[in-house]
Design an enzyme around this catalytic site. Structure first.
Site, PDB file in Angstrom:
ATOM      1  N   ARG A  69       6.179   1.262  23.157  1.00 56.30           N
ATOM      2  CA  ARG A  69       4.627   1.509  22.800  1.00 56.30           C
ATOM      3  C   ARG A  69       3.841   0.267  22.419  1.00 56.30           C
ATOM      4  O   ARG A  69       2.782   0.333  22.385  1.00 56.30           O
ATOM      5  CB  ARG A  69       4.579   2.600  21.878  1.00 56.30           C
ATOM      6  CG  ARG A  69       4.231   3.969  22.432  1.00 56.30           C
ATOM      7  CD  ARG A  69       3.693   5.032  21.423  1.00 56.30           C
ATOM      8  NE  ARG A  69       4.619   5.934  20.810  1.00 56.30           N
ATOM      9  CZ  ARG A  69       4.532   6.505  19.624  1.00 56.30           C
ATOM     10  NH1 ARG A  69       3.577   6.597  18.967  1.00 56.30           N
ATOM     11  NH2 ARG A  69       5.679   6.921  19.173  1.00 56.30           N
ATOM     12  N   ARG A  70       4.738  -0.527  21.665  1.00 64.33           N
ATOM     13  CA  ARG A  70       4.098  -1.870  21.134  1.00 64.33           C
ATOM     14  C   ARG A  70       3.544  -2.799  21.897  1.00 64.33           C
ATOM     15  O   ARG A  70       2.689  -3.702  21.668  1.00 64.33           O
ATOM     16  CB  ARG A  70       4.842  -2.245  19.916  1.00 64.33           C
ATOM     17  CG  ARG A  70       4.754  -2.021  18.663  1.00 64.33           C
ATOM     18  CD  ARG A  70       5.380  -2.779  17.444  1.00 64.33           C
ATOM     19  NE  ARG A  70       6.772  -2.897  17.838  1.00 64.33           N
ATOM     20  CZ  ARG A  70       7.813  -2.072  17.126  1.00 64.33           C
ATOM     21  NH1 ARG A  70       7.277  -1.244  16.483  1.00 64.33           N
ATOM     22  NH2 ARG A  70       8.990  -2.269  17.553  1.00 64.33           N
ATOM     23  N   GLY A 121       0.785  -1.147   0.016  1.00 65.55           N
ATOM     24  CA  GLY A 121       0.029  -0.141   0.086  1.00 65.55           C
ATOM     25  C   GLY A 121       0.871   1.178   0.091  1.00 65.55           C
ATOM     26  O   GLY A 121       1.951   1.056   0.218  1.00 65.55           O
ATOM     27  N   GLY A 122       0.299   2.151   0.006  1.00 63.25           N
ATOM     28  CA  GLY A 122       1.002   3.644  -0.027  1.00 63.25           C
ATOM     29  C   GLY A 122       1.328   4.004   1.351  1.00 63.25           C
ATOM     30  O   GLY A 122       1.195   3.291   2.378  1.00 63.25           O
ATOM     31  N   GLY A 165      -2.318   2.518   6.289  1.00 62.64           N
ATOM     32  CA  GLY A 165      -2.736   1.612   7.221  1.00 62.64           C
ATOM     33  C   GLY A 165      -2.106   0.159   7.288  1.00 62.64           C
ATOM     34  O   GLY A 165      -2.790  -0.653   8.005  1.00 62.64           O
ATOM     35  N   LYS A 166      -1.058   0.089   6.614  1.00 67.00           N
ATOM     36  CA  LYS A 166      -0.694  -1.224   6.312  1.00 67.00           C
ATOM     37  C   LYS A 166      -0.149  -1.818   7.614  1.00 67.00           C
ATOM     38  O   LYS A 166      -0.184  -3.066   7.898  1.00 67.00           O
ATOM     39  CB  LYS A 166       0.585  -1.341   5.480  1.00 67.00           C
ATOM     40  CG  LYS A 166       0.568  -0.552   4.080  1.00 67.00           C
ATOM     41  CD  LYS A 166       1.644  -0.535   3.453  1.00 67.00           C
ATOM     42  CE  LYS A 166       2.887   0.378   4.289  1.00 67.00           C
ATOM     43  NZ  LYS A 166       2.490   1.858   3.882  1.00 67.00           N
ATOM     44  N   SER A 167       0.562  -1.198   8.469  1.00 63.72           N
ATOM     45  CA  SER A 167       1.092  -1.546   9.637  1.00 63.72           C
ATOM     46  C   SER A 167       0.128  -2.192  10.658  1.00 63.72           C
ATOM     47  O   SER A 167       0.377  -3.082  11.312  1.00 63.72           O
ATOM     48  CB  SER A 167       2.042  -0.815  10.416  1.00 63.72           C
ATOM     49  OG  SER A 167       3.379  -0.457   9.444  1.00 63.72           O
ATOM     50  N   HIS A 200       9.174   3.422  19.837  1.00 59.61           N
ATOM     51  CA  HIS A 200       8.077   2.774  19.470  1.00 59.61           C
ATOM     52  C   HIS A 200       8.234   1.212  19.754  1.00 59.61           C
ATOM     53  O   HIS A 200       6.966   1.014  20.098  1.00 59.61           O
ATOM     54  CB  HIS A 200       8.560   2.770  17.602  1.00 59.61           C
ATOM     55  CG  HIS A 200       8.284   3.879  16.827  1.00 59.61           C
ATOM     56  ND1 HIS A 200       8.825   4.227  15.759  1.00 59.61           N
ATOM     57  CD2 HIS A 200       7.062   4.701  17.032  1.00 59.61           C
ATOM     58  CE1 HIS A 200       8.133   5.263  15.353  1.00 59.61           C
ATOM     59  NE2 HIS A 200       7.241   5.567  16.030  1.00 59.61           N
TER      60      HIS A 200
END
Lengths: 173, 173, 173
Positions: free
Chosen positions: C53-54, C9-10, C14-16, C50
């Site tokens: 946060r996951r 996707g671009g 929202g891919k991740s 990051h």
């Protein structure tokens, strides 16, 4: 009547490989209508090399702008692959031809044909607005051309990572 | 409740024509909420010309930034077409408005509405990463906005060569 | 055998988020194979943030280029998310590695694995042709990589506005 199949997609999305496979499924041998323009000897040599690699099932016709004539002359004989509408459009614009009139002639040829044709084109309008005015004009022209051909095509596919995503027919037809 | 339909796609992919057709299928007459900003007299004249060409079934509302208010004021009367979220976002960013807050207000308005709305937006993130930092910021903001609206929309379509590719609902809903 | 799912996707499509959801649906806890390269302390700090946060369901493995080894070492233990092939490719090209050979090794690893892997990649070829030669080379390489992985993947999706559009399997498989 001859079927028209349009395959659109981004750069290196596998459009040509899908088009080659589907054209040969429609009939073998087939015509390969190449619209790239050989600007110099080096490019002419590369085109000849590509042509040689494609194998004996293809009869190549090099036609940078006279696409409608090439389709009419081959109609009724064998399936045709057009690779690609983006280079054809680019050549027409370079020659300052009447793109709207040429598009209308192409649409009419597709509606009247007896042999299958698979047409390859590009999606160029899904990035950020280009700063270059010529690039903006080209992407508008490409979008209009793609819409006109998709309107008369029997099937339209978007190539994504080499896979064909069916765009037409759809639930709204 | 009013239905929300989001149509996204590239430049000249036929988004607006699909949006106009579907809005009028939901009801006629309809509201045309135009978000483009008239920077000068020439642009104002072009906007007026477009408005004249759209025909008597459309009542045009020009609203570059107060989109939520325009949706609330027209709700319960007739279907609305918003053309487009990309210009709205661009205007908000130009005004240094709080885009996240405006997006949340728009989402709430869509969830509360009684009339159908068809929203047009653009895909701008499928090219190579832009060198221009502002362009990168804009495509990030456009992507976030599109995700937020698609999340609450009843239907989402990707326009490809003028054809609507259904994105939502999908097998994962 | 382990399933391979490719999500393309671009930017900001929202891919991740889709990849994270689907990986955890396959098994929890899971491995998060991050391919970004920490060029400086600031970037290393952002990566660590990051990671924090996951949440505890993820065990993060930072591997900018040795992706195949990371997949082999985690195989048979838990599902893996690879985020993303675009940064991996970029790192390989920066190091002047043999991209074709690395791609072949990745394909072989996917075909031999016992645990599910969800791979995130980008579409970068749907804008106007970049003027920058390096950008053109990158988009060609990205397109070829995406095709190779899609060819062996069990499922391929195009993320559009956060929604998964199924690309594979399709009617032509």
């Amino acid at each position: 009547m001859g079927k028209s199949i349009l395959i659109t997609g981004g750069a290196r999305s596998g459009k040509s490989a899908l088009a080659e496979r589907w054209t040969l499924e429609a009939g073998n041998p087939a015509f390969y209508i190449a619209t790239c323009r050989a600007y110099d000897d080096e490019m002419a040599a590369r085109i000849a090399e590509h042509q040689g690699r494609r194998g004996p099932e293809w009869q190549t016709i090099a036609e940078p702008t006279r696409l409608v004539e090439a389709l009419q002359e081959t109609d009724g004989q064998a399936p045709r692959l057009v690779d690609c509408l983006t280079l054809w459009l680019s050549n027409l614009m370079e020659d300052e031809a009447d793109v709207a009139a040429e598009t209308a002639r192409l649409v009419a040829a597709l509606e009247a044909q007896h042999s299958t044709v698979v047409l390859v084109t590009n999606e160029v309008g899904l990035g950020i607005v280009p700063e270059n005015a010529l690039a903006r004009a080209f992407r508008d022209a490409q979008g209009r051309l793609n819409q006109a051909i998709a309107e008369v095509a029997d099937e339209v596919y978007l190539a994504v990572a080499g896979q064909p995503l069916k765009v037409k027919p759809n639930a709204h037809d």
